[in-house]
Design a protein around this motif. Structure first.
Motif, PDB file in Angstrom:
ATOM      1  N   HIS A 282      90.573  83.840 -22.771  1.00  0.00           N
ATOM      2  CA  HIS A 282      89.426  84.726 -22.972  1.00  0.00           C
ATOM      3  C   HIS A 282      89.447  85.854 -21.946  1.00  0.00           C
ATOM      4  N   ALA A 283      89.742  85.518 -20.693  1.00  0.00           N
ATOM      5  CA  ALA A 283      89.708  86.513 -19.613  1.00  0.00           C
ATOM      6  C   ALA A 283      90.707  87.635 -19.840  1.00  0.00           C
ATOM      7  N   VAL A 284      91.878  87.296 -20.416  1.00  0.00           N
ATOM      8  CA  VAL A 284      92.905  88.326 -20.589  1.00  0.00           C
ATOM      9  C   VAL A 284      92.684  89.148 -21.846  1.00  0.00           C
ATOM     10  N   ASP A 285      91.588  88.897 -22.521  1.00  0.00           N
ATOM     11  CA  ASP A 285      91.221  89.707 -23.690  1.00  0.00           C
ATOM     12  C   ASP A 285      90.028  90.609 -23.386  1.00  0.00           C
ATOM     13  N   GLN A 286      89.513  90.558 -22.167  1.00  0.00           N
ATOM     14  CA  GLN A 286      88.306  91.306 -21.842  1.00  0.00           C
ATOM     15  C   GLN A 286      88.611  92.745 -21.421  1.00  0.00           C
ATOM     16  N   GLY A 287      87.602  93.587 -21.536  1.00  0.00           N
ATOM     17  CA  GLY A 287      87.776  95.011 -21.292  1.00  0.00           C
ATOM     18  C   GLY A 287      87.527  95.430 -19.866  1.00  0.00           C
ATOM     19  N   ILE A 288      87.421  96.748 -19.686  1.00  0.00           N
ATOM     20  CA  ILE A 288      87.302  97.299 -18.336  1.00  0.00           C
ATOM     21  C   ILE A 288      86.006  96.905 -17.651  1.00  0.00           C
ATOM     22  N   GLU A 289      85.025  96.439 -18.430  1.00  0.00           N
ATOM     23  CA  GLU A 289      83.770  95.992 -17.810  1.00  0.00           C
ATOM     24  C   GLU A 289      83.982  94.763 -16.928  1.00  0.00           C
ATOM     25  N   THR A 290      85.143  94.083 -17.086  1.00  0.00           N
ATOM     26  CA  THR A 290      85.433  92.912 -16.253  1.00  0.00           C
ATOM     27  C   THR A 290      86.348  93.249 -15.084  1.00  0.00           C
ATOM     28  N   HIS A 291      86.768  94.487 -14.962  1.00  0.00           N
ATOM     29  CA  HIS A 291      87.708  94.878 -13.898  1.00  0.00           C
ATOM     30  C   HIS A 291      87.065  94.648 -12.527  1.00  0.00           C
ATOM     31  N   GLY A 292      87.729  93.816 -11.723  1.00  0.00           N
ATOM     32  CA  GLY A 292      87.206  93.490 -10.403  1.00  0.00           C
ATOM     33  C   GLY A 292      86.019  92.553 -10.422  1.00  0.00           C
ATOM     34  N   ARG A 293      85.773  91.929 -11.568  1.00  0.00           N
ATOM     35  CA  ARG A 293      84.598  91.058 -11.716  1.00  0.00           C
ATOM     36  C   ARG A 293      85.014  89.600 -11.877  1.00  0.00           C
ATOM     37  N   TRP A 294      83.999  88.745 -11.835  1.00  0.00           N
ATOM     38  CA  TRP A 294      84.189  87.289 -11.898  1.00  0.00           C
ATOM     39  C   TRP A 294      83.606  86.763 -13.192  1.00  0.00           C
ATOM     40  N   LEU A 295      84.419  86.047 -13.957  1.00  0.00           N
ATOM     41  CA  LEU A 295      83.987  85.467 -15.222  1.00  0.00           C
ATOM     42  C   LEU A 295      83.737  83.975 -15.044  1.00  0.00           C
ATOM     43  N   ASP A 296      82.536  83.547 -15.359  1.00  0.00           N
ATOM     44  CA  ASP A 296      82.165  82.137 -15.286  1.00  0.00           C
ATOM     45  C   ASP A 296      81.553  81.752 -16.626  1.00  0.00           C
ATOM     46  N   ASN A 297      82.068  80.683 -17.245  1.00  0.00           N
ATOM     47  CA  ASN A 297      81.633  80.310 -18.589  1.00  0.00           C
ATOM     48  C   ASN A 297      81.758  81.479 -19.564  1.00  0.00           C
ATOM     49  N   GLN A 298      82.820  82.248 -19.381  1.00  0.00           N
ATOM     50  CA  GLN A 298      83.228  83.322 -20.280  1.00  0.00           C
ATOM     51  C   GLN A 298      82.265  84.514 -20.294  1.00  0.00           C
ATOM     52  N   VAL A 299      81.485  84.673 -19.238  1.00  0.00           N
ATOM     53  CA  VAL A 299      80.657  85.873 -19.097  1.00  0.00           C
ATOM     54  C   VAL A 299      80.789  86.390 -17.669  1.00  0.00           C
ATOM     55  N   VAL A 300      80.617  87.700 -17.497  1.00  0.00           N
ATOM     56  CA  VAL A 300      80.608  88.259 -16.153  1.00  0.00           C
ATOM     57  C   VAL A 300      79.402  87.699 -15.414  1.00  0.00           C
ATOM     58  N   ALA A 301      79.638  87.128 -14.225  1.00  0.00           N
ATOM     59  CA  ALA A 301      78.578  86.441 -13.489  1.00  0.00           C
ATOM     60  C   ALA A 301      78.502  86.943 -12.054  1.00  0.00           C
ATOM     61  N   ASP A 302      77.390  86.644 -11.417  1.00  0.00           N
ATOM     62  CA  ASP A 302      77.185  86.961 -10.015  1.00  0.00           C
ATOM     63  C   ASP A 302      77.877  85.888  -9.179  1.00  0.00           C
ATOM     64  N   PRO A 303      78.883  86.245  -8.386  1.00  0.00           N
ATOM     65  CA  PRO A 303      79.601  85.233  -7.600  1.00  0.00           C
ATOM     66  C   PRO A 303      78.837  84.744  -6.374  1.00  0.00           C
ATOM     67  N   GLY A 304      77.688  85.346  -6.081  1.00  0.00           N
ATOM     68  CA  GLY A 304      76.873  84.870  -4.974  1.00  0.00           C
ATOM     69  C   GLY A 304      77.072  85.639  -3.689  1.00  0.00           C
ATOM     70  N   SER A 305      76.250  85.288  -2.711  1.00  0.00           N
ATOM     71  CA  SER A 305      76.197  86.039  -1.454  1.00  0.00           C
ATOM     72  C   SER A 305      77.490  85.951  -0.652  1.00  0.00           C
ATOM     73  N   MET A 306      78.259  84.878  -0.823  1.00  0.00           N
ATOM     74  CA  MET A 306      79.528  84.763  -0.108  1.00  0.00           C
ATOM     75  C   MET A 306      80.516  85.860  -0.514  1.00  0.00           C
ATOM     76  N   VAL A 307      80.201  86.542  -1.615  1.00  0.00           N
ATOM     77  CA  VAL A 307      81.063  87.613  -2.104  1.00  0.00           C
ATOM     78  C   VAL A 307      80.370  88.968  -2.043  1.00  0.00           C
ATOM     79  N   THR A 308      79.068  88.990  -2.290  1.00  0.00           N
ATOM     80  CA  THR A 308      78.377  90.263  -2.507  1.00  0.00           C
ATOM     81  C   THR A 308      77.543  90.767  -1.345  1.00  0.00           C
ATOM     82  N   SER A 309      77.200  89.916  -0.389  1.00  0.00           N
ATOM     83  CA  SER A 309      76.346  90.361   0.713  1.00  0.00           C
ATOM     84  C   SER A 309      77.075  91.379   1.579  1.00  0.00           C
ATOM     85  N   PRO A 310      76.347  92.214   2.317  1.00  0.00           N
ATOM     86  CA  PRO A 310      77.004  93.184   3.213  1.00  0.00           C
ATOM     87  C   PRO A 310      77.969  92.514   4.190  1.00  0.00           C
TER      88      PRO A 310
END
Length: 338
Positions: A282-310
């Motif tokens: 599924h991941a290798v069929d996704q478009g540019i909206e997934t570029h640099g993003r994290w897919l969880d349960n086949q949807v772009v998801a928030d990876p949490g503060s360990m990744v996104t916090s300043p």
């Protein structure tokens, strides 16, 4: 609880055959578990070539026979078995050289799935001098991705309508780690220190260090996505994303001395590898909206503060600089800028 609910009740989907048909797909760690099942799905979806990157050629050949017999596809050259040991930088470099020769001899590379990994609960150091899990899951994953990226870019150059992908296997377990080493002056060196390794495992639990390496795989995916050149419209020439397959009944735990409680939970509620591997395709069929993003349960998801916090962004950039410095010493030809 929401994560458990999604694991048990999310219905995973494969992409349409048109997304895979005619593509050449390279999968590391493909002789067993998620990698083997992803290869089986890819062949069933009519991929032109599936390259199995395996540590053991004999086991790779067994996997090839198993995949071919189950799909009924035994065409010569449809499934290739290549040797790679991610505990050895020299093995990885030989594998990358083989991929380059394959492309120069008329082959192509459309999709790379960086699936290989370990979840060790014992301290070991590779012949290259790095803690085993750190080298396999992080340094070698980064180096191979950097070595194969130019081959994916070549596909895009020769066929502008193509949409090459590089997908890195991650996990949602990174959300549970403590990661005290993130404040160290030299983070990766600290992660290789035996006493620090044992201290972290005591503090964070048996899955602490595995979770740290999976966090770094997310860091690698983000930094590779930033590295990929773009076309005149600003679209990436290769789509790089990260995917979490969910807790699966893979060999990841059985190969190591994982706690019996974790193995029991795996046996009771984990997804089958046949099901979980659908997330990779599924991941290798996704478009540019997934570029640099994290897919969880086949949807772009928030990876949490360990990744996104300043703070996490600062740590990510520091880790990437350390990775690049290490890899340039390993391979002076590795390309880290475009």
């Amino acid at each position: 609880m929401s994560g458990l609910y999604r694991l048990l009740f999310t219905k995973l989907q494969l992409p349409s055959p048109s997304a895979i048909q005619g593509k050449t797909i390279l999968i590391t760690g493909a002789n067993t578990g998620l990698g083997r099942e992803a290869a089986r799905h890819a062949l069933a979806l009519d991929a032109s070539t599936v390259i199995l990157g395996v540590r053991s050629l004999s086991k790779g050949e067994e996997a090839k026979i198993n995949i071919e017999s189950s799909t009924g596809c035994t065409d010569q050259g449809k499934v290739l078995v290549w040797s790679i040991d991610l505990e050895s930088f020299s093995s990885l470099q030989a594998f990358a050289a083989q991929a380059l020769r394959y492309v120069e001899d008329g082959g192509r590379l459309d999709i790379v799935i960086m699936n290989a990994g370990i979840a060790s609960v014992e301290y070991n150091v590779t012949p290259d001098g790095w803690e085993r899990g750190l080298q396999v899951n992080v340094l070698s994953t980064a180096l191979l991705s950097l070595k194969l990226l130019p081959l994916l870019l070549r596909t895009k150059e020769l066929e502008p309508s193509s949409r090459p992908h590089l997908t890195i296997l991650t996990s949602d377990i990174h959300k549970l780690i403590t990661f005290p080493e993130r404040t160290e002056k030299a983070i990766l060196t600290s992660l290789t220190n035996e006493e620090q390794w044992k201290s972290s495992q005591r503090l964070g639990g048996a899955t602490e260090r595995y979770g740290v390496t999976k966090l770094m795989d997310l860091f690698i995916a983000i930094e590779l996505a930033r590295l990929v050149p773009r076309d005149d419209l600003g679209n990436p020439l290769v789509i790089v994303n990260a995917v979490a397959p969910g807790f699966c009944k893979s060999d990841l735990l059985t190969r190591e001395k994982a706690p019996w409680v974790l193995k029991l939970v795996q046996a009771l509620i984990a997804r089958t590898v046949e099901e979980g591997s659908k997330t990779l395709l599924h991941a290798v069929d996704q478009g540019i909206e997934t570029h640099g993003r994290w897919l969880d349960n086949q949807v772009v998801a928030d990876p949490g503060s360990m990744v996104t916090s300043p703070e996490a962004v600062i740590v990510r950039e520091k880790v990437w600089r350390e990775i690049v410095t290490i890899l340039r010493d390993v391979d002076a030809e590795v390309r880290t800028e475009y």
